[in-house]
Write an enzyme that holds these catalytic residues in place. Structure first.
Site, PDB file in Angstrom:
ATOM      1  N   GLU A 122      89.510  71.567   1.329  1.00  0.00           N
ATOM      2  CA  GLU A 122      88.180  71.531   0.718  1.00  0.00           C
ATOM      3  C   GLU A 122      87.855  72.846   0.009  1.00  0.00           C
ATOM      4  OE1 GLU A 122      83.512  70.796   2.111  1.00  0.00           O
ATOM      5  OE2 GLU A 122      84.979  71.522   3.569  1.00  0.00           O
ATOM      6  N   CYS A 144      85.612  67.001   4.923  1.00  0.00           N
ATOM      7  CA  CYS A 144      85.125  67.800   6.057  1.00  0.00           C
ATOM      8  C   CYS A 144      84.068  67.090   6.913  1.00  0.00           C
ATOM      9  CB  CYS A 144      84.620  69.151   5.528  1.00  0.00           C
ATOM     10  SG  CYS A 144      84.637  70.470   6.776  1.00  0.00           S
ATOM     11  N   LYS A 146      81.490  64.612  -2.203  1.00  0.00           N
ATOM     12  CA  LYS A 146      81.166  64.625  -0.778  1.00  0.00           C
ATOM     13  C   LYS A 146      79.785  64.023  -0.539  1.00  0.00           C
ATOM     14  CE  LYS A 146      81.048  67.999   3.076  1.00  0.00           C
ATOM     15  NZ  LYS A 146      81.184  69.448   3.374  1.00  0.00           N
TER      16      LYS A 146
END
Length: 254
Positions: free
Chosen positions: A34, A138, A104
């Site tokens: 990430e 994540c 995300k």
């Protein structure tokens, strides 16, 4: 990958070097962590450091994927689009074509990510060499609703790209194994290492099969790991333990 906070030029060079080194093993897919272009994440001058429209990623890493003939899940980068900053993952096939771009969706409020980034509004499903895949970034890992949605959409491999801190590495190990077992799929996790301001990141990247067996794992420093994933194992386990056909979605309130 051990990236430097707020140094996109240097981080691009590091990413390119690592991809070339990984390609020496002739893999099908190479994965980055990430926010590798700027680290997680510089508050000052973030917008100026962003890769606008992921143009640099597409130009440089797309070309590298084509040159090396390898699929690349390019982790995620800070991306400026339409006046907003996103945490965006790009995926390139062997021909260098960008086959997926995922923003995300779950922003990490404990580090105020939502104050600097805009969340995405769609899932990251794509196909590589005929295999249905998906990417999560994540904090997304903590939301089983998302991974189950991806599995129900056909994903056989879940790529998890992260900047997971060293102090919570046990959570990363447990959650990646759980996502693999409960969704009966491979989970490929690429985490960062090193430090960004006060936060130390834990490395510990891993490749996990649908039974929860760890096929390969990394230590706390920058390194490359690899494993062969027999995709037919997904079909086999889904036949033997029929969690998908035995679901009772009419009872689930989520």
């Amino acid at each position: 990958m051990n990236m430097k906070l707020g140094a996109p030029g240097e981080n691009f060079l590091t990413a390119e070097k690592l991809i070339r080194k990984a390609a020496e093993e002739n893999p099908d897919v190479i994965v980055l962590p990430e926010m590798w272009n700027v680290g997680f994440f510089p508050r000052e001058a973030l917008r100026e450091m962003c890769d606008a429209e992921c143009s640099e990623v597409k130009k440089r890493l797309g070309a590298l994927a084509r040159e090396l003939g390898v699929n690349v899940v390019c982790g995620s980068v800070a991306n400026l689009r339409g006046g907003k900053v996103y945490n965006t993952a790009c995926v390139f096939d062997r021909g260098g074509k960008c086959v997926a771009q995922y923003d995300k969706v779950h922003l990490f409020t404990p580090m105020r990510e939502q104050e600097f980034f805009t969340s995405g509004d769609s899932a990251g499903i794509f196909e590589l060499c005929g295999v249905s895949c998906a990417v999560m970034i994540c904090y997304d890992l903590r939301f089983p609703e998302l991974s189950r949605t991806l599995a129900l959409s056909g994903a056989e491999v879940l790529f998890v790209v992260s900047q997971w801190p060293k102090e919570r590495m046990e959570h990363l190990r447990v959650l990646t194994a759980a996502r693999a077992i409960e969704n009966q799929c491979f989970v490929v996790c690429c985490n960062s290492c090193g430090e960004a301001e006060e936060t130390k990141y834990g490395g510990g990247s891993a490749i996990i099969d649908p039974w929860g067996k760890v096929l390969a794992s990394a230590g706390a420093e920058e390194e490359i790991i690899s494993a062969a994933c027999d995709i037919s194992a997904v079909t086999e386990i889904r036949k033997r333990i029929n969690v998908f056909s035995d679901r009772r979605p009419e009872l689930y309130k989520i």
